[in-house]
Design an enzyme around this catalytic site. Sequence first.
Site, PDB file in Angstrom:
ATOM      1  N   GLU A 195      -3.660  -0.368   8.230  1.00 20.54           N
ATOM      2  CA  GLU A 195      -1.953   0.503   8.936  1.00 20.54           C
ATOM      3  C   GLU A 195      -1.913  -0.360   9.918  1.00 20.54           C
ATOM      4  O   GLU A 195      -3.244   0.218  10.987  1.00 20.54           O
ATOM      5  CB  GLU A 195      -2.241   1.970   8.958  1.00 20.54           C
ATOM      6  CG  GLU A 195      -1.749   2.215   7.800  1.00 20.54           C
ATOM      7  CD  GLU A 195      -1.736   3.812   8.278  1.00 20.54           C
ATOM      8  OE1 GLU A 195      -1.281   5.176   9.348  1.00 20.54           O
ATOM      9  OE2 GLU A 195      -1.510   4.271   7.011  1.00 20.54           O
TER      10      GLU A 195
ATOM     11  N   HIS B  74      -3.171  11.071   0.479  1.00 21.49           N
ATOM     12  CA  HIS B  74      -2.506  10.725   2.287  1.00 21.49           C
ATOM     13  C   HIS B  74      -1.147  12.498   2.265  1.00 21.49           C
ATOM     14  O   HIS B  74      -0.868  12.035   2.953  1.00 21.49           O
ATOM     15  CB  HIS B  74      -1.447   9.265   2.093  1.00 21.49           C
ATOM     16  CG  HIS B  74      -1.150   9.156   3.490  1.00 21.49           C
ATOM     17  ND1 HIS B  74      -1.313   7.481   3.699  1.00 21.49           N
ATOM     18  CD2 HIS B  74      -0.616   9.636   4.595  1.00 21.49           C
ATOM     19  CE1 HIS B  74      -0.508   7.534   5.119  1.00 21.49           C
ATOM     20  NE2 HIS B  74      -0.238   8.595   5.775  1.00 21.49           N
TER      21      HIS B  74
ATOM     22  N   TYR C   8      -3.758   2.233  16.388  1.00 22.44           N
ATOM     23  CA  TYR C   8      -2.912   1.944  16.404  1.00 22.44           C
ATOM     24  C   TYR C   8      -2.870   1.792  18.326  1.00 22.44           C
ATOM     25  O   TYR C   8      -2.143   1.462  18.544  1.00 22.44           O
ATOM     26  CB  TYR C   8      -2.021   3.470  16.167  1.00 22.44           C
ATOM     27  CG  TYR C   8      -1.522   3.732  15.588  1.00 22.44           C
ATOM     28  CD1 TYR C   8      -0.302   3.268  15.024  1.00 22.44           C
ATOM     29  CD2 TYR C   8      -2.315   3.952  13.533  1.00 22.44           C
ATOM     30  CE1 TYR C   8      -0.367   3.042  13.904  1.00 22.44           C
ATOM     31  CE2 TYR C   8      -1.848   3.807  12.909  1.00 22.44           C
ATOM     32  CZ  TYR C   8      -0.709   3.686  12.700  1.00 22.44           C
ATOM     33  OH  TYR C   8      -0.025   3.449  11.474  1.00 22.44           O
TER      34      TYR C   8
ATOM     35  N   ASN D 252      -7.533   1.980  10.080  1.00 18.16           N
ATOM     36  CA  ASN D 252      -6.536   1.786  10.407  1.00 18.16           C
ATOM     37  C   ASN D 252      -6.021   2.241  12.473  1.00 18.16           C
ATOM     38  O   ASN D 252      -6.904   2.822  12.413  1.00 18.16           O
ATOM     39  CB  ASN D 252      -5.260   3.555   9.764  1.00 18.16           C
ATOM     40  CG  ASN D 252      -5.332   3.334   8.593  1.00 18.16           C
ATOM     41  OD1 ASN D 252      -4.820   2.510   7.991  1.00 18.16           O
ATOM     42  ND2 ASN D 252      -4.641   4.350   8.274  1.00 18.16           N
TER      43      ASN D 252
ATOM     44  N   GLU E 190      -7.689   8.822   6.439  1.00 22.75           N
ATOM     45  CA  GLU E 190      -7.594   9.477   7.296  1.00 22.75           C
ATOM     46  C   GLU E 190      -8.497  10.665   7.623  1.00 22.75           C
ATOM     47  O   GLU E 190      -6.979  11.283   7.702  1.00 22.75           O
ATOM     48  CB  GLU E 190      -6.390   9.183   8.621  1.00 22.75           C
ATOM     49  CG  GLU E 190      -5.987   8.082   8.896  1.00 22.75           C
ATOM     50  CD  GLU E 190      -4.650   7.429   9.519  1.00 22.75           C
ATOM     51  OE1 GLU E 190      -3.674   8.713   9.993  1.00 22.75           O
ATOM     52  OE2 GLU E 190      -3.550   6.472  10.304  1.00 22.75           O
TER      53      GLU E 190
ATOM     54  N   ARG F  78       0.892  -1.556  -0.017  1.00 21.47           N
ATOM     55  CA  ARG F  78       0.412   0.402   0.122  1.00 21.47           C
ATOM     56  C   ARG F  78       0.842   1.011  -0.296  1.00 21.47           C
ATOM     57  O   ARG F  78       2.061   1.467   0.692  1.00 21.47           O
ATOM     58  CB  ARG F  78      -1.030  -0.085   1.179  1.00 21.47           C
ATOM     59  CG  ARG F  78      -1.953   1.478   0.973  1.00 21.47           C
ATOM     60  CD  ARG F  78      -2.405   1.343   2.090  1.00 21.47           C
ATOM     61  NE  ARG F  78      -3.447   2.539   2.684  1.00 21.47           N
ATOM     62  CZ  ARG F  78      -3.652   3.137   3.352  1.00 21.47           C
ATOM     63  NH1 ARG F  78      -2.358   2.541   4.385  1.00 21.47           N
ATOM     64  NH2 ARG F  78      -3.590   4.587   3.984  1.00 21.47           N
TER      65      ARG F  78
END
Length: 465
Positions: free
Chosen positions: A360, A122, A302, A300, A167, A78
């Site tokens: 991600e 992005h 985290y 994504n 995002e 990606r």
Amino acid sequence: MTSMKRFPSDFVWGAATSAYQIEGAAREDGRGESIWDRFASEPGRISDGSDASVACDHYHRFEEDLDVLQWLGVRAYRFSIAWPRVLPTGRGAVNERGLDFYDRLVDRLLARGIEPFVTLNHWDLPQALHDEGGWPARDTVGAFVAYAEVVMRRLGDRVRRVCTHNEPWCISTLGFGKGEHAPGERSWPRALAAAHHLLLSHGLAVEAIRAVAPAARVGIVLNLVPTEPASPSEADQEAARAFDGSFNRWFLDPLYGRGYPLDVVFDHVRAGHLPHAELPFVHEGDLRAIATRTDYLGVNYYSRAVLRSTTVPEDDNAPVTVRAADDRTDMGWEVAPGGLLAVLRRVHADYAPPRIYITENGAAYGTAPDASGRVRDLPRQRYLWTHFAAAHAAIEDGIPLAGYFLWSLLDNFEWGEGYSKRFGLVWVDYATQARVAKDSAHLCRHIIRENALTELEHDLARVQP
Ligand code: IFM
């Protein structure tokens, strides 16, 4: 006997990067200025005073980086296209040399048996478009759709998976609300308009991409944060509702046909971000366009958020986030693999996208090469392994999780943190541009090859860097 967690045979293991964070070559082959070039040139914006004019010099070294991907054994890569490389002022004449770079990248990936997974935006909006109004302006919607068409007309015969935006929360909230990202503004009304235009341009681009590249599978990538109250108190539950609303539901609800969440609209009215509950930037037909059917959702992940209410808000109406555990990455983010399973379950239960990719996941740890040159990044290995296990549990739950992309292939320019935070599986020596595969890269290579996890200690022991 070690138990075995096997992934489906068609599970897509991948690695991810973004153009601005790795490419460098900021002034080469006709690339235009982006809002991040401008932002990074302003004193005090980037914590270590750096910029991404060279970054990992991937623009010149991409063959070497693709070799690393091949060595890792990933099925997909990606990466993002730099809009100002393709359209230096955001619209109009195409810079063929810029587009040629991505054309070559796609061909070289395919020659190695690696599938390209393209992100169109992005974050590196052309500065000229920002000067004309940028994301808070409705005109940027059309410019994005036209850019998406240009890219997919050229690459769509070979690129089967594409996402519109990465995002949108970061672009709108960090860029226009909190001023921590480019363009560094602090205006909630503009942040809300920016978020809407990002979503609208996504919906319209999905249709436009399908028209020029019918075989492409199209989606959007959201950063989602599972949210819990710090206690069962009503006040903490209210803080969690508000955080979840502005972070997650503000994007998920309109994308899946529910319109903007009213409770969050009223939060913004109460905070003075909106004059009344009518959203002035929403036009007839917008919500229908935003909810255009997509082929997958990119998540994504985290960390999670644990929310405590406070009577003295730190800034605006943002509730205080507490960390429930002391195990944190260099970003200060709690290591919370259970949050990955929680967020996947929630997305599946509440929105039911036909497919989900973890687009991600990864961790910043600064572990440097030791005297022998080896990078023994055990904390990252633990982080990744426990998140792989969460992904596996999601599949066992029946969630249509189709792939997992490691963030990131390389250490790179971490936005406002500059080069001070290292997310890579591969160490980058920025002085020499030498690359060293960290122990975590060896672990991932082993797991990808096996397409299975055994037990953390067992998998670690089987890795021979
Ligand atoms: O580096 C970023 C990436 O560009 C977007 N998602 C989060 C990563 C880590 O902060």
